[in-house]
Design a protein around this motif. Structure first.
Motif, PDB file in Angstrom:
ATOM      1  N   THR A 434     -88.952 -15.893 -21.720  1.00  0.00           N
ATOM      2  CA  THR A 434     -89.488 -15.647 -23.062  1.00  0.00           C
ATOM      3  C   THR A 434     -89.723 -16.946 -23.841  1.00  0.00           C
ATOM      4  OG1 THR A 434     -87.179 -15.130 -23.529  1.00  0.00           O
ATOM      5  CG2 THR A 434     -88.720 -13.288 -23.459  1.00  0.00           C
ATOM      6  N   GLU A 435     -89.130 -18.042 -23.373  1.00  0.00           N
ATOM      7  CA  GLU A 435     -89.370 -19.342 -24.004  1.00  0.00           C
ATOM      8  C   GLU A 435     -89.130 -20.441 -22.976  1.00  0.00           C
ATOM      9  OE1 GLU A 435     -87.180 -20.302 -27.556  1.00  0.00           O
ATOM     10  OE2 GLU A 435     -87.627 -18.366 -28.467  1.00  0.00           O
ATOM     11  N   ASN A 436     -90.086 -21.351 -22.891  1.00  0.00           N
ATOM     12  CA  ASN A 436     -89.876 -22.580 -22.124  1.00  0.00           C
ATOM     13  C   ASN A 436     -90.953 -23.570 -22.557  1.00  0.00           C
ATOM     14  OD1 ASN A 436     -90.765 -23.968 -19.064  1.00  0.00           O
ATOM     15  ND2 ASN A 436     -88.712 -24.241 -19.867  1.00  0.00           N
ATOM     16  N   GLY A 437     -90.542 -24.759 -22.865  1.00  0.00           N
ATOM     17  CA  GLY A 437     -91.525 -25.741 -23.325  1.00  0.00           C
ATOM     18  C   GLY A 437     -90.831 -26.990 -23.828  1.00  0.00           C
ATOM     19  N   VAL A 438     -91.614 -27.897 -24.371  1.00  0.00           N
ATOM     20  CA  VAL A 438     -91.063 -29.186 -24.781  1.00  0.00           C
ATOM     21  C   VAL A 438     -91.770 -29.655 -26.048  1.00  0.00           C
ATOM     22  CG1 VAL A 438     -92.639 -30.556 -23.319  1.00  0.00           C
ATOM     23  CG2 VAL A 438     -90.385 -31.458 -23.858  1.00  0.00           C
ATOM     24  N   SER A 439     -91.053 -30.452 -26.820  1.00  0.00           N
ATOM     25  CA  SER A 439     -91.598 -30.886 -28.109  1.00  0.00           C
ATOM     26  C   SER A 439     -91.998 -32.352 -28.064  1.00  0.00           C
ATOM     27  CB  SER A 439     -90.535 -30.715 -29.180  1.00  0.00           C
ATOM     28  OG  SER A 439     -89.388 -31.429 -28.799  1.00  0.00           O
ATOM     29  N   GLU A 440     -92.678 -32.772 -29.101  1.00  0.00           N
ATOM     30  CA  GLU A 440     -92.895 -34.211 -29.287  1.00  0.00           C
ATOM     31  C   GLU A 440     -92.468 -34.536 -30.701  1.00  0.00           C
ATOM     32  OE1 GLU A 440     -96.166 -32.600 -28.536  1.00  0.00           O
ATOM     33  OE2 GLU A 440     -97.522 -33.293 -30.119  1.00  0.00           O
ATOM     34  N   LYS A 441     -91.997 -35.753 -30.863  1.00  0.00           N
ATOM     35  CA  LYS A 441     -91.503 -36.149 -32.161  1.00  0.00           C
ATOM     36  C   LYS A 441     -92.287 -37.372 -32.545  1.00  0.00           C
ATOM     37  CE  LYS A 441     -87.059 -35.972 -34.248  1.00  0.00           C
ATOM     38  NZ  LYS A 441     -85.734 -35.572 -33.940  1.00  0.00           N
ATOM     39  N   MET A 442     -93.405 -37.144 -33.209  1.00  0.00           N
ATOM     40  CA  MET A 442     -94.231 -38.311 -33.500  1.00  0.00           C
ATOM     41  C   MET A 442     -94.876 -38.167 -34.850  1.00  0.00           C
ATOM     42  SD  MET A 442     -96.139 -39.734 -30.227  1.00  0.00           S
ATOM     43  CE  MET A 442     -96.536 -38.139 -29.681  1.00  0.00           C
ATOM     44  N   GLU A 493     -90.778 -31.620 -35.285  1.00  0.00           N
ATOM     45  CA  GLU A 493     -90.821 -31.448 -33.831  1.00  0.00           C
ATOM     46  C   GLU A 493     -91.903 -30.443 -33.492  1.00  0.00           C
ATOM     47  OE1 GLU A 493     -86.864 -30.551 -32.479  1.00  0.00           O
ATOM     48  OE2 GLU A 493     -86.088 -32.417 -33.301  1.00  0.00           O
ATOM     49  N   ARG A 494     -92.823 -30.875 -32.634  1.00  0.00           N
ATOM     50  CA  ARG A 494     -93.994 -30.039 -32.340  1.00  0.00           C
ATOM     51  C   ARG A 494     -93.914 -29.510 -30.911  1.00  0.00           C
ATOM     52  NH1 ARG A 494     -98.575 -30.807 -35.512  1.00  0.00           N
ATOM     53  NH2 ARG A 494     -98.259 -32.155 -37.328  1.00  0.00           N
ATOM     54  N   PHE A 495     -93.799 -28.185 -30.779  1.00  0.00           N
ATOM     55  CA  PHE A 495     -93.708 -27.567 -29.458  1.00  0.00           C
ATOM     56  C   PHE A 495     -95.046 -27.001 -28.993  1.00  0.00           C
ATOM     57  CE2 PHE A 495     -89.179 -27.692 -30.162  1.00  0.00           C
ATOM     58  CZ  PHE A 495     -88.612 -27.632 -28.903  1.00  0.00           C
ATOM     59  N   GLY A 496     -96.082 -27.037 -29.831  1.00  0.00           N
ATOM     60  CA  GLY A 496     -97.292 -26.270 -29.568  1.00  0.00           C
ATOM     61  C   GLY A 496     -98.148 -26.748 -28.415  1.00  0.00           C
TER      62      GLY A 496
END
Ligand code: NOJ
Length: 606
Positions: A434-442, A493-496
């Motif tokens: 139901t959820e899996n992913g990664v973010s970026e912090k920029m 934090e951007r997971f999109g």
């Protein structure tokens, strides 16, 4: 999971052929040669218990495998006070100063409330089979109590969303509770500390089944109850922000599990025959790997880590009671602390049989892994918390990539291990990731998200291996469709898969490179061969540079407008000048310069 327990320690780990030990298993070269031989002979092996971390498996997913993406109400909808919506605990929490990064709120977020059609076009672009979203309880029952008032406009919004999804052949997977409890229930009863939530939640769920169940066939009662309990009632990092250490999380979890079971029974007895849907729960779980696999204490500590995380909820739901190790540890510590009863509540035998088996499918939210070692609570008997109850320390390998959130290290092989753990512990249930992913912090905009492509590629591949191991995974949900409000981390934090320009009132969306890559995985239903997969990556990265230019131009325009506005505003602070003017200008300029350089280089190559 906006943040994670601050208790983990970052330490160097020694790695030997993917297996690591804090101390070498035997201190001579014969041992190392032996290890090397074992590692090499495991290279061709397809046994998940072997640590063949590096290999990539080319192959396809079972026919009918469902590919999706997700989001949740408070994180994306915005319209926090529109059309009769009541307040949620997150509306109130985020409006308090100092709770969220930069004091951001979800007031407008992605404005998804107004952008159903736009967002569905994005889903169609990727060719998603399903979309996972949540229903905001206070949007349809403003006070949380059904007999008070049902908000027709709220019902209408979700009706339209569901209808549009179905018209576009996208299956809705609907979460009933993704953390936005009606504020009135918090104020009147203390929220999930109070048993009365069970009936209120059941009334809300029943209303959803009545209104939407003719079209929705996949229901998730709760999203990530671990986080609700621990971050909401133990650390207070999340709404409602309570710090009831050592008791609050256990009590909240107890009521959540009962509420889940009640809703499952309601569906089972009142709706299943007619609607023929499924009711599950979405649990989150990091994988815990023993630091030293030859050390029994570490092995037990790692098992405890997973049992206190995923097992806390999954064991009652599949087997009727809390994991034995939780009962033992919390019980023993409670006695040492001079308490008459365990801080971990107890289910009666009637409750146990009522709760056992209340899961048609299990949702798994997974992002990362930790190494675990045995560690007794250094603060001694008086300390009283969920974290110290576990007697362990969490460690990370500094070589693990960590592009975004502080807690999120990319450790793909942990995913396969967790899925296999679920299979063996809970009788091979039907699983939806139901959820899996990664973010970026920029601060800078970056649509060419190669690290996300890598993360998805490797994690999805480990899931494919798990399916080959016999794990019953039916679908996968990339988290998330859009950049969105990331709880206590705000918008930092951007997971999109899609970038959202939050500074622009219209909240425009731009595809990151990972959109193209994920789309290819979906259209091939897996990974055909090395050459093709490498081509996808290259093309995705090539394409994103034009989106980058588009966005840079757009940002330049809005930065210019902001500069004018801020210069004319006498209250502008220096800080605002920096975040609103200097940083975006530098970012835009660097993107433009890189685009020009790239074009120049490409021309020279041709
Ligand atoms: C789990 C939560 O359910 C979700 O809302 C959040 O965006 C992700 N963790 C990432 O932190």
């Amino acid at each position: 999971m906006g943040s994670h327990p601050s208790s983990y320690i970052r330490e160097d780990l020694i790695s030997l052929c993917g297996r690591r030990t804090m101390q070498p298993c035997c201190g001579n070269s014969v041992c190392h040669v032996l290890m090397l031989v074992l590692c090499l002979s495991a290279a061709e092996d397809f046994d998940w218990t072997k640590n063949n971390h590096g290999s990539f498996y080319y192959g396809t997913f079972p026919t009918g495998f469902s590919w999706g993406a997700g989001g949740s109400a408070y994180q994306t909808e915005g319209a926090w006070d529109k059309d009769g919506k009541g307040l949620s605990i997150w509306d109130v929490f985020s409006h308090k100063k100092g709770k969220i990064q930069l004091n951001d709120t979800g007031d407008s977020s992605c404005e998804s409330y107004y952008k159903i059609k736009d967002d569905i076009s994005l889903m169609k672009e990727i060719r998603l089979n399903h979309y996972r979203f949540s229903i905001s309880w206070p949007r349809i029952i403003p006070t949380g109590v059904k007999s008070d008032h049902v908000n027709g406009k709220g019902i209408q919004f979700y009706d339209e969303l569901i209808d549009h999804l179905l018209e576009n052949h996208i299956t809705p997977i609907v979460t009933l509770y993704h953390w936005d409890l009606p504020q009135v229930l918090q104020e009147k009863y203390g929220g999930w500390q109070n048993i009365s939530m069970v009936n209120h939640f059941n009334d809300f769920a029943n209303l959803c089944f009545e209104k939407f169940g003719d079209r929705v066939k996949h229901w998730i009662t709760f999203n990530n109850p671990w986080s609700m309990a621990v971050e909401g009632y133990e650390t207070g990092e999340h709404a409602p922000g309570l710090k009831l250490r050592g008791t609050g999380a256990y009590r909240a979890a107890h009521h959540i599990i009962k509420a889940h079971a009640k809703v499952w029974h309601t569906y089972d007895t009142q709706w299943r025959a007619k609607q023929k849907g499924l009711v599950g729960i979405s649990l989150s779980g990091d994988w815990g790997e023993p630091v030293d696999i030859s050390n029994q204490k570490d092995i037990e500590a790692a098992e405890r880590y997973v049992q206190f995380y995923l097992g806390w909820f999954a064991t009652p739901i599949f087997h009727g009671d809390y994991p034995q190790v939780m009962k033992d540890f919390v019980g023993r510590k409670s006695v040492q602390q001079g308490l008459g009863t365990s801080r971990l509540p107890v289910f009666s035998s009637q409750e146990k049989s009522y709760i056992k088996g209340t899961c048609d499918f299990l949702g798994i939210g997974h992002f990362t892994t930790r190494y675990i070692t045995q560690r007794n609570d250094p603060t001694g008997r008086s300390s009283n918390s969920y974290f110290t109850d576990r007697d362990l320390a969490e460690l990370v390998d500094p070589r693990w990539p960590d592009p975004g959130s502080e807690w999120l290290y990319s450790v793909p092989w942990g995913f396969r291990r967790l899925l296999n753990f679920v299979k063996t512990q809970y009788g091979n249930p039907m699983i939806y990731v139901t959820e899996n992913g990664v973010s970026e912090k920029m601060m800078c905009t970056e649509l060419c998200d190669e690290w996300r492509i890598q993360y998805y590629k490797d994690y999805i591949n480990e899931m494919l291996k798990a399916i080959r191991d016999g794990v019953n995974v039916k679908g996968y949900t990339a988290w998330s469709l859009l950049d969105k409000f990331e709880w206590d981390e705000g918008y930092s934090e951007r997971f999109g898969l899609y970038y959202v320009d939050f500074r622009n009132k219209n909240k425009p969306r731009y595809p990151k490179a990972s959109v193209q890559f994920y789309k290819r995985i979906i259209s091939s239903n897996g990974f055909p061969n090395q050459r093709e997969v490498e081509n996808w990556r290259r093309k995705a990265v090539e394409m994103c540079s034009s989106s980058n230019q588009l966005l840079a131009a757009e940002e330049q325009r809005s930065t210019a407008a902001n500069i004018l506005r801020l210069i004319h505003d006498p209250l502008t602070s220096h800080m605002e000048m920096v975040t609103e003017i200097v940083v975006p200008t530098v970012c835009t300029l660097s993107i433009l310069i890189s685009a020009v350089l790239l074009m120049f280089l490409l021309r020279r190559r041709n």
